[in-house]
Write a protein that holds these residues in place. Structure first.
Motif, short mmCIF file in Angstrom:
data_model
loop_
_atom_site.label_atom_id
_atom_site.label_comp_id
_atom_site.label_asym_id
_atom_site.label_seq_id
_atom_site.Cartn_x
_atom_site.Cartn_y
_atom_site.Cartn_z
N LEU A 156 -30.79 -27.42 27.94
CA LEU A 156 -31.16 -27.18 26.54
C LEU A 156 -32.61 -26.74 26.42
N ASN A 157 -33.52 -27.40 27.13
CA ASN A 157 -34.93 -27.01 27.08
C ASN A 157 -35.12 -25.57 27.55
N HIS A 158 -34.37 -25.18 28.56
CA HIS A 158 -34.45 -23.80 29.07
C HIS A 158 -34.00 -22.81 28.00
N LEU A 159 -32.90 -23.12 27.32
CA LEU A 159 -32.39 -22.23 26.28
C LEU A 159 -33.34 -22.17 25.09
N LEU A 160 -33.97 -23.29 24.75
CA LEU A 160 -34.92 -23.30 23.63
C LEU A 160 -36.14 -22.43 23.94
N LYS A 182 -25.83 -37.07 33.42
CA LYS A 182 -25.31 -36.27 32.31
C LYS A 182 -26.41 -35.90 31.33
N TYR A 183 -27.21 -36.89 30.98
CA TYR A 183 -28.30 -36.64 30.03
C TYR A 183 -29.33 -35.67 30.59
N SER A 184 -29.80 -35.90 31.81
CA SER A 184 -30.84 -35.06 32.41
C SER A 184 -30.38 -33.62 32.56
N HIS A 185 -29.15 -33.44 33.01
CA HIS A 185 -28.63 -32.08 33.21
C HIS A 185 -28.55 -31.33 31.89
N ASN A 236 -29.28 -35.94 22.06
CA ASN A 236 -29.71 -37.24 21.56
C ASN A 236 -28.63 -38.30 21.74
N LYS A 237 -27.37 -37.92 21.58
CA LYS A 237 -26.28 -38.86 21.80
C LYS A 237 -26.19 -39.25 23.27
N LEU A 238 -26.35 -38.27 24.17
CA LEU A 238 -26.34 -38.58 25.61
C LEU A 238 -27.50 -39.48 25.98
#
Length: 503
Positions: free
Chosen positions: A430-434, A422-425, A405-407
């Motif tokens: 994160l979505n993959h890990l979730l 930076k944000y997209s990567h 969210n900060k990115l």
């Protein structure tokens, strides 16, 4: 590429055209129609061409309603999680609203649920537009301590609206104000303020982008006039698909201001590389002194291509907030049940079995049974808690969500190629890990309950967004009526008018 921040897009809507002249009955009592038009022209560009007759006709609808202009302490800012949580905590009588165009609530619910856990606040009402529910896809969503009402399209994909109402609020549906067709989707409820005769109306509205704008304007105008005639405070939240940053003199905005309403949101709610538009808003017709503070804002998050918007009004009943009453519950855990069973099996009932008086025997049995029951299942004060994060979201993942969210905030405020990268990567990783964490969590849960049919069904209901109602009951329904707890034991004490020996 233009840099976006809080300063260079400070497109504040003019909110001074409401109740500029104080009077106990008429907001514009000293102005003629022509004067009113001239006054609005000073604050809104191109408003001078407005039809004076339409303004005059609306005056009769607000002749009894005293609407002050937006308070000086009203603010509309952008908030990240930390900034929002630094605001003053909620009170018992606080009334606040949250709206988001979610573009498929089922798809994005996990993200929304975890985001709500990060912002330390239980909103009174949460509204969603573009839920994308349909007859073949039921809502697979549930928020603890909230009731859900919704309406959706039956003949096509997309659109749809819903409201989550906090369970401590008493409400009824207002079908007379609600409408659902190709031009507009709306859903209204009426809420009764606790310990008060005060009632107010909350509604959510969505205008399909290609829907006839005239029909939409007519419906919104009709709702605003109706609520004003009823002398009730009204909050209308939603996605109107009308960019009020560009056209403040539109028929929509003229209707809003002339009916004594004011938009609480004054900055863009949908931002892309090419545009920044204000199409989501919360319209309020009561901004009087009983609201000690009006705080509105926009939450910077990537839950959707729209930002969530909110408004917070303190002390809706006008009374001093009181401390919540304590609630006590009994915990029927497996340990307590085992203890209860053991106590019953080791208790001597000889003094009851040898009692010759039936009524006395029942009284002794009930007294002993209740003593053991209360000892094994003691009353424990229940502390209401807000809906927590999803069980598969670890503390590390929760920290990563905050970082994402900060990115995203950095990218929105300064949309350069490096910031976007930076944000997209980080977001994609994160979505993959979730997804992996959620899959492993349910796999483990189903494995643990492979021999437990009830536990398996509880998991299925959890995935389907269903909750199990309490199985406890203080009454039994029979063919001849309902037997309550008191009636049952009263019957036991009068089983027979004759004295009988229990064997």
């Amino acid at each position: 590429m233009a840099v976006f921040n809080d300063h260079n897009i400070d497109q504040n809507l003019s909110l001074e055209g409401i109740g500029m002249h104080d009077n106990e009955s008429l907001p514009f009592h000293v102005l003629s129609d022509s004067d009113l038009t001239a006054y609005l022209a000073d604050h809104e560009q191109n408003i001078s061409n407005t039809d004076n007759n339409s303004l005059g006709s609306c005056m009769e609808h607000i002749s009894h309603f005293n609407v002050d202009n937006m308070p000086d302490d009203h603010t509309c800012e952008y908030y990240d999680i930390d900034k929002f949580n630094r605001m003053q905590g909620s009170q018992v009588t606080e009334f606040d609203l949250l709206h988001l165009n979610c573009r498929s609530l089922n798809k994005n619910f996990d993200k929304i649920h975890d985001y709500l856990a990060l912002i330390n606040h239980n909103f009174a009402i949460i509204g969603f537009t573009e839920t994308w529910f349909n007859d073949n896809l039921n809502p697979l969503v549930h928020l603890d301590n909230y009731s859900l009402i919704e309406n959706h399209r039956s003949n096509k994909r997309g659109e749809g609206i819903c409201l989550f109402i906090r369970n401590d609020l008493t409400f009824t549906k207002r079908s007379d104000l609600s409408l659902f067709n190709d031009s507009v989707e709306s859903l209204f409820i009426e809420i009764t303020v606790p310990n008060s005769i005060q009632k107010f109306i909350v509604g959510i509205i969505y205008r399909p982008p290609n829907g006839p704008i005239t029909d939409f304007n007519n419906h919104v105008y009709s709702v605003m006039c109706s609520t004003t005639n009823e002398k009730k405070d009204c909050f209308i939240l939603g996605d109107f698909n009308i960019n009020t940053l560009n056209d403040r003199s539109s028929e929509f905005m003229v209707n809003v201001t002339s009916c004594g309403f004011a938009p609480a949101i004054s900055r863009p709610t949908r931002i892309s590389n090419r545009s920044a538009t204000l199409i989501d808003n919360i319209l309020i017709n009561s901004l009087s002194s009983k609201y000690s503070t009006i705080t509105s804002g926009i939450l910077l998050t990537d839950l959707s291509d729209h930002f969530p918007i909110f408004t917070k009004g303190k002390n809706i009943s006008g009374n001093t907030p009181t401390k919540k009453s304590n609630i006590y519950r009994r915990h029927f855990s497996n340990t307590n049940i085992a203890r209860f069973t053991e106590r019953l099996s080791h208790t001597s009932w000889d003094h009851i079995l040898t009692e010759s008086n039936t009524n006395e025997a029942c009284t002794k049995f009930y007294s002993k049974f209740t003593e053991i029951h209360n000892d094994c299942f003691p009353l424990v004060r229940s502390v209401p808690r807000k809906s927590g994060k999803s069980p598969w979201v670890t503390s590390g993942l929760l920290k990563s969500i905050k970082t994402k969210n900060k990115l995203y905030r950095s990218y929105i405020r300064n949309p350069t190629t490096p910031n976007k990268s930076k944000y997209s990567h980080f977001r994609n990783k994160l979505n993959h890990l979730l997804r992996i964490s959620k899959k492993e969590y349910y796999h483990q849960q189903f494995t643990n309950n492979k021999d437990n049919v009830k536990g398996t069904w509880n998991l299925i209901n959890d995935i389907m967004g269903k909750t199990n109602p309490s199985t406890q009951s203080d009454s039994i329904r029979t063919r001849n009526g309902t037997i309550t707890d008191d009636l049952f034991w009263g019957s036991c004490l009068q089983i027979s008018s004759e004295e009988t020996v229990l064997y």
